[in-house]
Design a protein around this motif. Structure first.
Motif: not given
Length: 124
Positions: A30-46
């Motif tokens: 859930v955290f990765a999906c929620e953060r992917s909208s801000d950081w991009g899905f291929l970003d390391v943080g996601s």
């Protein structure tokens, strides 16, 4: 813990390992999906939390299959009588959700550019 023993099934212990694995795995997804909208899905943080969440869920399944008293009995998913309808239901739900998400994203993109739905449809 005394209250859980009083209301739980007699002779069954709470599978804390299974509970922790599924809770942490789902939380990371859930955290990765929620953060992917801000950081991009291929970003390391996601990407790192997403992969970690998937791995934890795989470990959850492996642990639950081998545990004497699992949190969730996964043995009923082995037969075709339950696994096929479950898979079909999942796929239909996923396609429906994807279609709705794409329609909403198209409408949002048109609104962001100040265009109406009819203008968006015509491509003008």
């Amino acid at each position: 813990m005394r209250l859980l023993d009083e209301v739980g099934l007699p002779g069954r212990a709470l599978d804390l390992t299974g509970c922790a694995l599924i809770a942490c795995g789902l939380a990371l997804l859930v955290f990765a999906c929620e953060r992917s909208s801000d950081w991009g899905f291929l970003d390391v943080g996601s990407l790192v939390p997403f992969i970690a969440g998937v791995l934890l869920l795989v470990v959850f399944v492996l642990v639950e299959v081998r545990t004497a008293e699992p949190w969730s009995d996964l043995s009923h998913l082995r037969g075709a009588r339950t696994s096929v309808p479950l898979a079909v239901t999942f796929l239909v739900g996923a396609v429906t959700l994807l279609g709705a998400a794409l329609a909403l994203m198209a409408a949002y993109a048109g609104r962001a550019r100040g265009r109406s739905a009819r203008q968006q449809e015509r491509g003008t």
